[in-house]
Write a protein that holds these residues in place. Structure first.
Motif, PDB file in Angstrom:
ATOM      1  N   GLU A 279       0.876  -1.151  -0.028  1.00 33.45           N
ATOM      2  CA  GLU A 279      -0.051   0.147  -0.020  1.00 33.45           C
ATOM      3  C   GLU A 279       0.796   1.419   0.021  1.00 33.45           C
ATOM      4  N   ASN A 280       2.159   1.041   0.582  1.00 32.94           N
ATOM      5  CA  ASN A 280       2.808   2.410   0.634  1.00 32.94           C
ATOM      6  C   ASN A 280       4.041   2.314  -0.524  1.00 32.94           C
ATOM      7  N   MET A 281       3.686   1.451  -1.691  1.00 34.37           N
ATOM      8  CA  MET A 281       4.852   1.497  -2.889  1.00 34.37           C
ATOM      9  C   MET A 281       5.805   0.925  -2.716  1.00 34.37           C
ATOM     10  N   GLU A 282       6.246   0.161  -1.312  1.00 33.47           N
ATOM     11  CA  GLU A 282       7.391  -0.629  -1.133  1.00 33.47           C
ATOM     12  C   GLU A 282       7.321  -2.022  -1.724  1.00 33.47           C
ATOM     13  N   THR A 283       8.600  -2.376  -2.486  1.00 33.11           N
ATOM     14  CA  THR A 283       8.567  -3.419  -3.177  1.00 33.11           C
ATOM     15  C   THR A 283       8.966  -4.809  -2.135  1.00 33.11           C
ATOM     16  N   SER A 284       9.014  -5.960  -2.512  1.00 32.67           N
ATOM     17  CA  SER A 284       9.242  -7.218  -1.868  1.00 32.67           C
ATOM     18  C   SER A 284      10.608  -6.897  -0.922  1.00 32.67           C
ATOM     19  N   ILE A 285      11.430  -6.012  -1.410  1.00 31.49           N
ATOM     20  CA  ILE A 285      12.616  -5.833  -0.601  1.00 31.49           C
ATOM     21  C   ILE A 285      12.521  -4.438   0.278  1.00 31.49           C
ATOM     22  N   PRO A 286      12.573  -4.757   1.583  1.00 34.89           N
ATOM     23  CA  PRO A 286      12.177  -3.606   2.631  1.00 34.89           C
ATOM     24  C   PRO A 286      13.171  -2.361   2.294  1.00 34.89           C
ATOM     25  N   GLY A 287      12.504  -1.092   2.232  1.00 35.97           N
ATOM     26  CA  GLY A 287      13.288   0.135   2.009  1.00 35.97           C
ATOM     27  C   GLY A 287      13.397   0.323   0.562  1.00 35.97           C
ATOM     28  N   VAL A 288      13.379  -0.629  -0.513  1.00 40.58           N
ATOM     29  CA  VAL A 288      13.328  -0.176  -1.909  1.00 40.58           C
ATOM     30  C   VAL A 288      11.724   0.051  -2.542  1.00 40.58           C
ATOM     31  N   PHE A 289      11.432   1.152  -2.799  1.00 41.85           N
ATOM     32  CA  PHE A 289      10.129   1.608  -3.556  1.00 41.85           C
ATOM     33  C   PHE A 289      10.302   1.777  -4.899  1.00 41.85           C
ATOM     34  N   ALA A 290       8.755   1.756  -5.557  1.00 39.91           N
ATOM     35  CA  ALA A 290       8.773   1.837  -7.039  1.00 39.91           C
ATOM     36  C   ALA A 290       7.336   2.624  -7.204  1.00 39.91           C
ATOM     37  N   CYS A 291       7.360   3.489  -8.411  1.00 41.09           N
ATOM     38  CA  CYS A 291       6.456   4.386  -8.669  1.00 41.09           C
ATOM     39  C   CYS A 291       6.402   4.679 -10.204  1.00 41.09           C
ATOM     40  N   GLY A 292       5.286   4.954 -10.569  1.00 42.52           N
ATOM     41  CA  GLY A 292       5.127   5.394 -11.721  1.00 42.52           C
ATOM     42  C   GLY A 292       5.093   4.236 -12.935  1.00 42.52           C
ATOM     43  N   ASN A 293       5.554   4.530 -14.269  1.00 43.47           N
ATOM     44  CA  ASN A 293       5.207   3.494 -15.445  1.00 43.47           C
ATOM     45  C   ASN A 293       6.156   2.398 -15.153  1.00 43.47           C
ATOM     46  N   VAL A 294       7.156   2.396 -13.900  1.00 42.14           N
ATOM     47  CA  VAL A 294       7.957   1.052 -13.796  1.00 42.14           C
ATOM     48  C   VAL A 294       6.958   0.177 -13.080  1.00 42.14           C
ATOM     49  N   VAL A 355      -7.155   3.137   1.379  1.00 42.26           N
ATOM     50  CA  VAL A 355      -6.266   2.860   0.446  1.00 42.26           C
ATOM     51  C   VAL A 355      -6.777   3.092  -1.010  1.00 42.26           C
ATOM     52  N   GLU A 356      -5.901   3.692  -1.929  1.00 42.31           N
ATOM     53  CA  GLU A 356      -6.366   3.781  -3.437  1.00 42.31           C
ATOM     54  C   GLU A 356      -5.836   2.848  -4.046  1.00 42.31           C
ATOM     55  N   VAL A 357      -6.851   1.995  -4.988  1.00 39.78           N
ATOM     56  CA  VAL A 357      -6.478   0.823  -5.823  1.00 39.78           C
ATOM     57  C   VAL A 357      -6.856   1.223  -7.150  1.00 39.78           C
ATOM     58  N   GLU A 393      -8.757   2.918 -13.818  1.00 39.43           N
ATOM     59  CA  GLU A 393      -9.589   3.261 -13.072  1.00 39.43           C
ATOM     60  C   GLU A 393      -9.101   3.085 -11.751  1.00 39.43           C
ATOM     61  N   LYS A 394      -9.534   3.822 -10.690  1.00 35.14           N
ATOM     62  CA  LYS A 394      -9.389   3.969  -9.385  1.00 35.14           C
ATOM     63  C   LYS A 394     -10.585   3.883  -8.461  1.00 35.14           C
ATOM     64  N   ILE A 395     -10.333   3.162  -7.346  1.00 30.45           N
ATOM     65  CA  ILE A 395     -11.396   2.943  -6.352  1.00 30.45           C
ATOM     66  C   ILE A 395     -10.567   3.277  -4.905  1.00 30.45           C
ATOM     67  N   VAL A 396     -11.448   3.892  -4.050  1.00 31.13           N
ATOM     68  CA  VAL A 396     -11.000   3.997  -2.710  1.00 31.13           C
ATOM     69  C   VAL A 396     -11.603   3.139  -1.690  1.00 31.13           C
ATOM     70  N   ILE A 397     -10.763   2.348  -0.955  1.00 27.83           N
ATOM     71  CA  ILE A 397     -11.373   1.415   0.137  1.00 27.83           C
ATOM     72  C   ILE A 397     -10.876   1.948   1.556  1.00 27.83           C
ATOM     73  N   PRO A 398     -12.088   2.394   2.184  1.00 24.40           N
ATOM     74  CA  PRO A 398     -11.650   2.869   3.468  1.00 24.40           C
ATOM     75  C   PRO A 398     -10.984   1.772   4.461  1.00 24.40           C
ATOM     76  N   LYS A 399     -10.271   2.341   5.309  1.00 22.71           N
ATOM     77  CA  LYS A 399      -9.623   1.291   6.315  1.00 22.71           C
ATOM     78  C   LYS A 399     -10.709   0.551   7.164  1.00 22.71           C
ATOM     79  N   ALA A 400     -12.114   0.802   7.357  1.00 14.65           N
ATOM     80  CA  ALA A 400     -13.072   0.351   8.040  1.00 14.65           C
ATOM     81  C   ALA A 400     -13.391  -0.933   7.262  1.00 14.65           C
ATOM     82  N   LEU A 401     -13.293  -1.019   5.946  1.00 11.45           N
ATOM     83  CA  LEU A 401     -13.648  -1.903   5.235  1.00 11.45           C
ATOM     84  C   LEU A 401     -12.653  -3.023   5.295  1.00 11.45           C
ATOM     85  N   LEU A 402     -11.223  -2.621   5.268  1.00 14.84           N
ATOM     86  CA  LEU A 402     -10.183  -3.437   5.175  1.00 14.84           C
ATOM     87  C   LEU A 402     -10.161  -4.146   6.497  1.00 14.84           C
TER      88      LEU A 402
END
Length: 416
Positions: A279-294, A355-357, A393-402
């Motif tokens: 949810e925070n754009m972190e990859t499977s390696i802690p401390g390595v994040f990814a964003c955008g078209n990658v 969370v935005e999905v 497309e984008k939907i928003v899922i509130p924490k209460a539903l999670l």
């Protein structure tokens, strides 16, 4: 030792670096392989950028310049003309340029923002000879808009992705004759506004459910033959149409640029060809994040910016060791008519309010319902009048539903 190293100086990298710096990462470095910041935006001289983020209409270079100036107003370090060769699990970055030579740089966190590349003729196996005059649409865009070369006079475009549609208009404005835009699928893969503004406004025909079945020519393209395809996307004999042309532009999809990600062993999602992210754009390696078209191919740069700010901000939180509150781990799955979801995993303890999905559908739909279910129970529904594969497309899922959900959430699209 850097706090944060951002790989890529396009719109994603710039937004991530700026947000990381303002979020508390003091020693930030951007590594960019081109000679200037801005990435692909530098060759996108048409307008339509910035409507969401800056609330005004900008060209690509103007949008890039705004962010480059924001970054320059900080102490973020920038190395252009620098190629990243490898990243390691302990967050070392191997890079090379002509000024510093071979460098091994250490970071507390890394943001991957390498963007994507175009699918080429070799990837789609078009039959025919191999004359000059066949370009990907992005290559042609760079030649025309940045290098000042005209790529051809009579043009056929294969694929109706946004770059192909925009180049149909660009070539027409430069004096070329665009004979046809040919699309394999029964629907266009571009934004509706681009079909209207780039094809319809210039009288350029769009052949849906067609593909190129032959390219003829000795030194230069001389003729292109297209054929209608059946429901299995196989050419129908006897449906051929010939075009006398000297140029073919390919707009047949984009592939996230993930050689570095694969090299370090980051988990890749086969649906997106990008890293699996939390949810925070972190990859499977802690401390390595990814964003955008990658991560996944976006349709608007404003969405790239929003996602990249999230990645940069969360990288800063990681550096300041605010830690990840694990909580329950939820896997996101795509159900009926959905191609993929981003993020793919959600740690509920790390979610503040919602969370935005993001996802794309597999076909064109009218009057449908997006269903969010978990363990067979419906959590939420969203109505949509129109959905198409070319529009994210984008939907928003509130924490209460999670908190109510089981360890898996399925997102599907169904008729009302």
């Amino acid at each position: 030792m850097y706090d944060l190293i951002v790989i890529g100086g396009g719109p994603a990298g710039l937004a991530a670096a700026y947000e990381g710096y303002t979020g508390g990462a003091k020693k930030v470095l951007i590594l960019e392989r081109d000679k200037e910041l801005g990435g692909i935006l530098n060759q996108c001289i048409h307008n339509g950028f910035g409507l969401h983020y800056f609330k005004e209409e900008l060209t690509g270079p103007e949008y890039a310049q705004r962010f480059a100036e924001m970054v320059r107003s900080t102490d973020v370090e920038v190395k252009t003309d620098t190629m990243v060769l490898e990243i390691t699990e302990d967050k070392k970055v191997h890079a090379i340029n002509t000024v510093d030579g071979y460098m091994i740089l250490e970071a507390k966190a890394i943001v991957l923002a390498m963007g994507c590349r175009e699918r080429t003729r070799g990837a789609i196996s078009i039959p025919g000879t191999r004359p000059a005059g066949i370009f990907t649409a992005g290559t042609a865009q760079r030649y025309v808009n940045m290098e000042g070369y005209m790529v051809g006079k009579r043009v056929v475009i294969l694929g109706s992705g946004d770059i192909g549609l925009i180049m149909a208009r660009r070539m027409t404005l430069e004096g070329a004759k665009v004979l046809a835009c040919v699309e394999l699928m029964p629907y266009s893969n571009g934004l509706n506004r681009n079909i209207v503004q780039c094809l319809n406004d210039y009288g350029i025909p769009l052949y849906l459910s067609h593909t190129i079945t032959d390219i003829q020519g000795d030194r230069r393209v001389e003729k292109v033959i297209i054929s209608k395809v059946d429901e299995n996307r196989k050419p129908i004999p006897g449906s051929e149409i010939e075009f006398d042309c000297d140029t073919v532009l390919l707009s047949v999809g984009l592939i996230p640029e993930n050689e570095l990600s694969r090299g370090v062993g980051i988990q890749i999602d086969p649906r997106t060809n990008g890293p699996v992210v939390y949810e925070n754009m972190e990859t499977s390696i802690p401390g390595v994040f990814a964003c955008g078209n990658v991560v996944h191919v976006h349709d608007l740069v404003d969405f790239v910016t929003a996602e990249s700010k999230r990645a940069g901000g969360n990288a800063a939180k990681y550096i300041l060791s605010e830690g990840i509150q694990e909580g329950k781990l939820i896997q996101l799955k795509n159900g009926d008519n959905v191609g993929y979801t981003v993020p793919q995993k959600i740690r509920t303890g790390n979610v503040d309010k919602f969370v935005e999905v993001f996802f794309r559908v597999r076909n064109v739909f009218q009057d449908v319902v997006i269903k969010v279910t978990s363990g067979g129970e419906a959590l939420s529904t969203f109505k949509r009048e129109h959905m198409a594969p070319g529009e994210m497309e984008k939907i928003v899922i509130p924490k209460a539903l999670l908190d109510k959900a089981a360890d898996e959430i399925v997102i599907s699209v169904e008729k009302e």
